[in-house]
Design a protein around this motif. Sequence first.
Motif, mmCIF file in Angstrom:
data_model
loop_
_atom_site.group_PDB
_atom_site.id
_atom_site.type_symbol
_atom_site.label_atom_id
_atom_site.label_comp_id
_atom_site.label_asym_id
_atom_site.label_seq_id
_atom_site.Cartn_x
_atom_site.Cartn_y
_atom_site.Cartn_z
ATOM 1 N N ALA A 47 -29.606 1.487 126.551
ATOM 2 C CA ALA A 47 -28.411 2.232 126.138
ATOM 3 C C ALA A 47 -28.714 3.724 126.106
ATOM 4 O O ALA A 47 -29.703 4.150 125.512
ATOM 5 N N THR A 48 -27.858 4.499 126.719
ATOM 6 C CA THR A 48 -28.039 5.959 126.738
ATOM 7 C C THR A 48 -27.772 6.540 125.353
ATOM 8 O O THR A 48 -26.786 6.178 124.699
ATOM 9 N N GLU A 49 -28.634 7.430 124.938
ATOM 10 C CA GLU A 49 -28.462 8.048 123.620
ATOM 11 C C GLU A 49 -27.338 9.076 123.676
ATOM 12 O O GLU A 49 -27.357 9.988 124.501
ATOM 13 N N MET A 50 -26.362 8.915 122.819
ATOM 14 C CA MET A 50 -25.217 9.833 122.809
ATOM 15 C C MET A 50 -25.162 10.581 121.494
ATOM 16 O O MET A 50 -25.544 10.064 120.446
ATOM 17 N N ASP A 51 -24.608 11.775 121.562
ATOM 18 C CA ASP A 51 -24.343 12.505 120.347
ATOM 19 C C ASP A 51 -23.081 11.902 119.713
ATOM 20 O O ASP A 51 -22.192 11.431 120.426
ATOM 21 N N ALA A 52 -23.005 11.935 118.401
ATOM 22 C CA ALA A 52 -21.817 11.391 117.727
ATOM 23 C C ALA A 52 -20.540 12.014 118.277
ATOM 24 O O ALA A 52 -19.509 11.357 118.372
ATOM 25 N N VAL A 83 -25.707 1.092 113.640
ATOM 26 C CA VAL A 83 -27.023 1.380 114.215
ATOM 27 C C VAL A 83 -27.016 2.792 114.794
ATOM 28 O O VAL A 83 -26.267 3.078 115.733
ATOM 29 N N TRP A 84 -27.811 3.663 114.213
ATOM 30 C CA TRP A 84 -27.945 5.036 114.719
ATOM 31 C C TRP A 84 -29.365 5.214 115.235
ATOM 32 O O TRP A 84 -30.313 4.770 114.601
ATOM 33 N N LYS A 85 -29.495 5.869 116.360
ATOM 34 C CA LYS A 85 -30.842 6.164 116.852
ATOM 35 C C LYS A 85 -31.432 7.305 116.032
ATOM 36 O O LYS A 85 -32.628 7.444 115.904
ATOM 37 N N ASN A 138 -25.463 4.770 120.374
ATOM 38 C CA ASN A 138 -24.724 4.289 121.544
ATOM 39 C C ASN A 138 -23.721 3.243 121.071
ATOM 40 O O ASN A 138 -24.062 2.345 120.293
ATOM 41 N N MET A 139 -22.505 3.380 121.538
ATOM 42 C CA MET A 139 -21.434 2.468 121.133
ATOM 43 C C MET A 139 -21.806 1.008 121.379
ATOM 44 O O MET A 139 -21.609 0.154 120.522
ATOM 45 N N THR A 140 -22.362 0.710 122.558
ATOM 46 C CA THR A 140 -22.588 -0.705 122.890
ATOM 47 C C THR A 140 -23.699 -1.327 122.055
ATOM 48 O O THR A 140 -23.718 -2.532 121.850
#
Length: 633
Positions: free
Chosen positions: A235-240, A35-37, A62-64
């Motif tokens: 979930a916080t959006e993180m960069d890869a 799942v990618w935002k 987000n990993m989770t």
Amino acid sequence: MNKLRISSFSDYKKQYKESIENPEKFWDSVAEQFVWKKRWDKTLEFDFSKPEFKWFQGGKLNMTENVLDRHLVKNGNKTAIIWEPNNPLEETRIITYKQLHAKVCQFANVLKRNGVQKGDRVCIYMPMIPELAIAMLACARIGAVHSIVFAGFSSSAIASRINDAQCKLIVTANEVYRGDKPINLKSIVDEALKDCPSIQTCIVYRRAIEPTMMVGGRDRFWIDEMSKVDADCPATEMDAEDPLFILYTSGSTGKPKGMVHTTGGYLVQTAYSFDNIFQMSKDDIYWCTADIGWITGHSYIIYGPLACGATTVMFEGIPSYPDFGRFWEIVEKLKITHFYTAPTAIRSLAKESLEFVEKYDLSSLKVLGSVGEPINQEAWHWYNDYIGKGNCPIVDTWWQTETGAIMISPLAGITSTRPTFATLPLPGIQPVLMDGNGKEIENGSEKAEGRLAIKFPWPSMARTVYGDHQRYKDTYFSTFENAYFTGDGAYRDAMGYYRITGRVDDVVIVSGHNLGTAPIENAINEHEAVVESAVVGFPHDIKGNALYAYVILYDSYQPSEDLVKQIKDEVSKSIGAIAKPDKIQFVKGLPKTRSGKIMRRILRKIAAGESDFGDISTLLNPEIVRVIQEEKV
Ligand code: WTA
């Protein structure tokens, strides 16, 4: 995750070939299953000379959401974690994906409420209880970087790690139970925090009902903090490429290195490797006996298995409590199908009576795994014969804290196994053997031996040493041009199977001959009287260096001159007379790190007649050092 599940050896060959011919296309197809935002713009950009490696740039995730939310619709009520306590009389805890998700979100809110923001470092110093998993995933939920310190390290080891990473908050428990003695973790943390100005808050999980000293303004109980927040946390959006965690690993010299792992690549590769190596079915139950304080626990108790929606077991205790049958009792009780442990555990159980094994029904087992050090013939066969009953493929998995995921391993039931061989690289992994001049030894039909390197980047590789990129470069990328140096030696047979022979930094030059201590130990261990051994070099007037062997015997054998001779003959037979140790000392134990690695540095000093051992408090068994020294031959 099943789209790329390898189902036969020819399938493996095909996928491997494709992954080498077009690595980006291959890793794209693995990454697409998550799942990618936002999808990534560029699969890979790298430069070995800087060194810099970027995977899935521009991708947001987000990993989770991948290890938890993704499973909720179809598998929310599936068991995510089974927790087995130290004391067999205490109750097993079962946590479903839905429950784990809720707890993680709730604790993420606790972290936020205590001022933790995206990018902040959080130290976790906890026993093997579900709250450890909850705390680490809560960090991932909000983009905080966890730095887990094994709950056996001393206060000074914690303090140096906290200070290196400048952690803002620490999560701990008041006590830990391992075997029959409780350890007061909180007091160890209190001692450490005297020297850690960056820590503002300490959250304490009450594992035992003991009274706990709390420092006003700094310390808070887990339960009180949880009661103040709800379980709703986006979930916080993180960069890869944003960091997911820091994990310290000891270097051959100097202070520990904080290996930095990032989000996208680590997710993709831990999940892909877990799925293909262990080949789990829907209702299987997987148990990795490692501690989450080590990389094996990070990648193969938590992230890999949960990313695949598996049921993973967490065990609080030790293999010898209440007796040496504990592992097998748990296998029977929880109907474990996949069991993953370390050779050191196998050897220690193999020297006990078989009754401990035979008492239990191990028929649920399908796959066995080994990790962390070379597995010798004897241990392999004992594991295969008595635990697997000859029916369970053994996956001997080679990898490192730095690699993040398993690199060379059989795929269960697919790759034909051979004792002591980690066999073949996973798709996407390009190992090479380097000769003495740093030149690649071609992978043809010839047997070869050399130093093991990896000549193409892989998604889960550590990106840097925290705060010291130069050390990252010096340690891993300056030995060979355009390749990562593992520090290990390896043998490759005519079929391309790899056997890891051990660290090449433990080479001893005797009379001008390069001798690896690992193969000598393997030879000694082949003797039927020997449980385990460690070989080091010590200064010698004529030869430059000579070899000193520390040998543990099975209880039924007594040290004797005859045994010394037989062991020397064993080495002579296996390697040559030049490799025969000058001295053999029979010992009751070897100084080991908490992850089971022999501390050769200390053994070298004893052999050389030195007695300044530095800090030995982080050893598993510091007391053995003086005993060995006093009994020196
Ligand atoms: C050794 C543990 C032989 C190796 C995952 C490596 C192994 C070091 C194996 C990394 C194996 C790990 N066979 N040796 N299957 N697995 N090693 O960072 O020397 O704690 O370099 O990671 O363990 O140890 P680390």
